[in-house]
Scaffold this motif. Sequence first.
Motif, PDB file in Angstrom:
ATOM      1  N   MET A   1       0.844  -1.166   0.000  1.00 37.66           N
ATOM      2  CA  MET A   1       0.000   0.000   0.000  1.00 37.66           C
ATOM      3  C   MET A   1       0.893   1.234   0.000  1.00 37.66           C
ATOM      4  O   MET A   1       1.823   1.330   0.778  1.00 37.66           O
ATOM      5  CB  MET A   1      -0.879  -0.011   1.246  1.00 37.66           C
ATOM      6  N   LEU A   2       0.637   2.154  -0.874  1.00 41.13           N
ATOM      7  CA  LEU A   2       1.398   3.378  -0.980  1.00 41.13           C
ATOM      8  C   LEU A   2       0.879   4.380   0.040  1.00 41.13           C
ATOM      9  O   LEU A   2      -0.265   4.809  -0.037  1.00 41.13           O
ATOM     10  CB  LEU A   2       1.253   3.928  -2.402  1.00 41.13           C
ATOM     11  N   LEU A   3       1.738   4.732   1.000  1.00 41.56           N
ATOM     12  CA  LEU A   3       1.304   5.629   2.064  1.00 41.56           C
ATOM     13  C   LEU A   3       2.092   6.922   2.142  1.00 41.56           C
ATOM     14  O   LEU A   3       1.672   7.855   2.803  1.00 41.56           O
ATOM     15  CB  LEU A   3       1.417   4.918   3.423  1.00 41.56           C
ATOM     16  N   ALA A   4       3.256   6.973   1.512  1.00 40.40           N
ATOM     17  CA  ALA A   4       4.079   8.169   1.637  1.00 40.40           C
ATOM     18  C   ALA A   4       4.961   8.326   0.420  1.00 40.40           C
ATOM     19  O   ALA A   4       5.271   7.354  -0.261  1.00 40.40           O
ATOM     20  CB  ALA A   4       4.936   8.090   2.896  1.00 40.40           C
ATOM     21  N   ALA A   5       5.379   9.558   0.161  1.00 47.00           N
ATOM     22  CA  ALA A   5       6.298   9.841  -0.931  1.00 47.00           C
ATOM     23  C   ALA A   5       6.994  11.151  -0.658  1.00 47.00           C
ATOM     24  O   ALA A   5       6.476  12.012   0.045  1.00 47.00           O
ATOM     25  CB  ALA A   5       5.550   9.908  -2.256  1.00 47.00           C
ATOM     26  N   GLY A   6       8.178  11.290  -1.220  1.00 46.40           N
ATOM     27  CA  GLY A   6       8.917  12.534  -1.079  1.00 46.40           C
ATOM     28  C   GLY A   6       9.781  12.734  -2.289  1.00 46.40           C
ATOM     29  O   GLY A   6      10.156  11.775  -2.944  1.00 46.40           O
ATOM     30  N   GLY A   7      10.128  13.972  -2.583  1.00 47.68           N
ATOM     31  CA  GLY A   7      10.998  14.197  -3.724  1.00 47.68           C
ATOM     32  C   GLY A   7      11.398  15.625  -3.890  1.00 47.68           C
ATOM     33  O   GLY A   7      10.646  16.530  -3.598  1.00 47.68           O
ATOM     34  N   VAL A  86       2.541   3.184 -13.577  1.00 49.08           N
ATOM     35  CA  VAL A  86       1.911   4.477 -13.832  1.00 49.08           C
ATOM     36  C   VAL A  86       1.590   5.223 -12.535  1.00 49.08           C
ATOM     37  O   VAL A  86       1.838   6.421 -12.415  1.00 49.08           O
ATOM     38  CB  VAL A  86       0.638   4.300 -14.701  1.00 49.08           C
ATOM     39  N   ALA A  87       1.059   4.522 -11.547  1.00 54.47           N
ATOM     40  CA  ALA A  87       0.675   5.169 -10.287  1.00 54.47           C
ATOM     41  C   ALA A  87       1.905   5.736  -9.572  1.00 54.47           C
ATOM     42  O   ALA A  87       1.898   6.885  -9.125  1.00 54.47           O
ATOM     43  CB  ALA A  87      -0.066   4.192  -9.385  1.00 54.47           C
ATOM     44  N   ALA A  88       2.954   4.941  -9.465  1.00 53.01           N
ATOM     45  CA  ALA A  88       4.166   5.411  -8.779  1.00 53.01           C
ATOM     46  C   ALA A  88       4.790   6.582  -9.537  1.00 53.01           C
ATOM     47  O   ALA A  88       5.283   7.530  -8.921  1.00 53.01           O
ATOM     48  CB  ALA A  88       5.165   4.272  -8.627  1.00 53.01           C
ATOM     49  N   HIS A  89       4.763   6.539 -10.863  1.00 52.32           N
ATOM     50  CA  HIS A  89       5.302   7.642 -11.648  1.00 52.32           C
ATOM     51  C   HIS A  89       4.483   8.922 -11.418  1.00 52.32           C
ATOM     52  O   HIS A  89       5.042  10.004 -11.291  1.00 52.32           O
ATOM     53  CB  HIS A  89       5.337   7.284 -13.131  1.00 52.32           C
ATOM     54  N   PRO A 109      -4.404  10.338  -2.260  1.00 59.05           N
ATOM     55  CA  PRO A 109      -4.767  11.605  -2.908  1.00 59.05           C
ATOM     56  C   PRO A 109      -5.730  11.383  -4.073  1.00 59.05           C
ATOM     57  O   PRO A 109      -5.688  10.349  -4.738  1.00 59.05           O
ATOM     58  CB  PRO A 109      -3.419  12.142  -3.403  1.00 59.05           C
ATOM     59  N   GLU A 110      -6.586  12.365  -4.315  1.00 61.10           N
ATOM     60  CA  GLU A 110      -7.609  12.246  -5.364  1.00 61.10           C
ATOM     61  C   GLU A 110      -7.042  12.009  -6.754  1.00 61.10           C
ATOM     62  O   GLU A 110      -7.599  11.252  -7.537  1.00 61.10           O
ATOM     63  CB  GLU A 110      -8.486  13.499  -5.395  1.00 61.10           C
ATOM     64  N   PHE A 111      -5.908  12.670  -7.080  1.00 62.12           N
ATOM     65  CA  PHE A 111      -5.382  12.542  -8.435  1.00 62.12           C
ATOM     66  C   PHE A 111      -4.998  11.101  -8.785  1.00 62.12           C
ATOM     67  O   PHE A 111      -4.888  10.746  -9.944  1.00 62.12           O
ATOM     68  CB  PHE A 111      -4.187  13.480  -8.659  1.00 62.12           C
ATOM     69  N   LEU A 112      -4.842  10.249  -7.778  1.00 61.44           N
ATOM     70  CA  LEU A 112      -4.458   8.860  -8.027  1.00 61.44           C
ATOM     71  C   LEU A 112      -5.633   7.922  -8.240  1.00 61.44           C
ATOM     72  O   LEU A 112      -5.451   6.815  -8.749  1.00 61.44           O
ATOM     73  CB  LEU A 112      -3.660   8.330  -6.818  1.00 61.44           C
ATOM     74  N   PHE A 113      -6.818   8.349  -7.874  1.00 58.27           N
ATOM     75  CA  PHE A 113      -7.973   7.449  -7.900  1.00 58.27           C
ATOM     76  C   PHE A 113      -8.189   6.801  -9.269  1.00 58.27           C
ATOM     77  O   PHE A 113      -8.299   5.584  -9.386  1.00 58.27           O
ATOM     78  CB  PHE A 113      -9.248   8.171  -7.460  1.00 58.27           C
ATOM     79  N   ASN A 114      -8.247   7.613 -10.332  1.00 59.88           N
ATOM     80  CA  ASN A 114      -8.506   7.076 -11.670  1.00 59.88           C
ATOM     81  C   ASN A 114      -7.393   6.149 -12.145  1.00 59.88           C
ATOM     82  O   ASN A 114      -7.657   5.133 -12.791  1.00 59.88           O
ATOM     83  CB  ASN A 114      -8.711   8.201 -12.683  1.00 59.88           C
ATOM     84  N   ILE A 115      -6.164   6.476 -11.823  1.00 60.30           N
ATOM     85  CA  ILE A 115      -5.029   5.631 -12.217  1.00 60.30           C
ATOM     86  C   ILE A 115      -5.139   4.269 -11.544  1.00 60.30           C
ATOM     87  O   ILE A 115      -5.002   3.225 -12.182  1.00 60.30           O
ATOM     88  CB  ILE A 115      -3.695   6.308 -11.855  1.00 60.30           C
ATOM     89  N   LEU A 116      -5.414   4.278 -10.245  1.00 60.66           N
ATOM     90  CA  LEU A 116      -5.508   3.015  -9.510  1.00 60.66           C
ATOM     91  C   LEU A 116      -6.735   2.211  -9.929  1.00 60.66           C
ATOM     92  O   LEU A 116      -6.672   0.983 -10.035  1.00 60.66           O
ATOM     93  CB  LEU A 116      -5.523   3.277  -8.004  1.00 60.66           C
ATOM     94  N   ALA A 117      -7.844   2.901 -10.199  1.00 59.55           N
ATOM     95  CA  ALA A 117      -9.050   2.204 -10.657  1.00 59.55           C
ATOM     96  C   ALA A 117      -8.783   1.521 -11.993  1.00 59.55           C
ATOM     97  O   ALA A 117      -9.191   0.374 -12.210  1.00 59.55           O
ATOM     98  CB  ALA A 117     -10.213   3.182 -10.774  1.00 59.55           C
ATOM     99  N   VAL A 120      -6.790  -1.795 -11.763  1.00 61.09           N
ATOM    100  CA  VAL A 120      -7.527  -3.000 -11.341  1.00 61.09           C
ATOM    101  C   VAL A 120      -8.814  -3.180 -12.142  1.00 61.09           C
ATOM    102  O   VAL A 120      -9.701  -3.907 -11.746  1.00 61.09           O
ATOM    103  CB  VAL A 120      -7.815  -2.987  -9.814  1.00 61.09           C
ATOM    104  N   ASN A 121      -8.893  -2.484 -13.289  1.00 62.08           N
ATOM    105  CA  ASN A 121     -10.023  -2.625 -14.229  1.00 62.08           C
ATOM    106  C   ASN A 121     -11.385  -2.296 -13.624  1.00 62.08           C
ATOM    107  O   ASN A 121     -12.367  -2.983 -13.846  1.00 62.08           O
ATOM    108  CB  ASN A 121     -10.062  -4.039 -14.834  1.00 62.08           C
ATOM    109  N   ILE A 122     -11.450  -1.226 -12.849  1.00 66.42           N
ATOM    110  CA  ILE A 122     -12.725  -0.752 -12.301  1.00 66.42           C
ATOM    111  C   ILE A 122     -13.167   0.443 -13.146  1.00 66.42           C
ATOM    112  O   ILE A 122     -12.420   1.402 -13.308  1.00 66.42           O
ATOM    113  CB  ILE A 122     -12.572  -0.334 -10.818  1.00 66.42           C
ATOM    114  N   PRO A 123     -14.378   0.411 -13.689  1.00 61.72           N
ATOM    115  CA  PRO A 123     -14.832   1.467 -14.600  1.00 61.72           C
ATOM    116  C   PRO A 123     -15.291   2.759 -13.900  1.00 61.72           C
ATOM    117  O   PRO A 123     -15.848   3.615 -14.561  1.00 61.72           O
ATOM    118  CB  PRO A 123     -15.986   0.811 -15.355  1.00 61.72           C
TER     119      PRO A 123
END
Length: 126
Positions: A1-7, A86-89, A109-117, A120-123
């Motif tokens: 599960m992706l919980l944190a990121a920094g850069g 794609v999600a990690a990028h 975060p919201e911007f990731l929702f569509n990528i993650l969906a 896993v092939n969720i429409p």
Amino acid sequence: MLLAAGGEGDLLFNKAASAVCATLMVCRERGFAEVEIESNAQGLIRMLNEEYVIDATLECLLHDIRVLASQVGRVSFVFVKRKGNVAAHAVASHVTLKRGSFCWDAHGPEFLFNILAEDVNIPIRI
């Protein structure tokens, strides 16, 4: 599960190493004990896994990464092609643009929702 990121970072090749370093700092601050770092920077991942000779220009940064990794606990460095990551990028691009560290709960975060969906092939789309 992706919980944190920094850069952060400005040099092209140093960006990936700086992002790894920043992410490990967030993981250390949050008390994570087991971390998997994924990157499409294959040379960097190979250097961190001691499969490749260390580039002298990155030696200090790689040393910092190893020190941080030892403070976090169990850390693995994994190469993943950008096309399959794609999600990690998207997260790496976001934190690099915003220059900082981010942490979230299981909702993410919201911007990731569509990528993650899509992963896993969720429409469903937001």
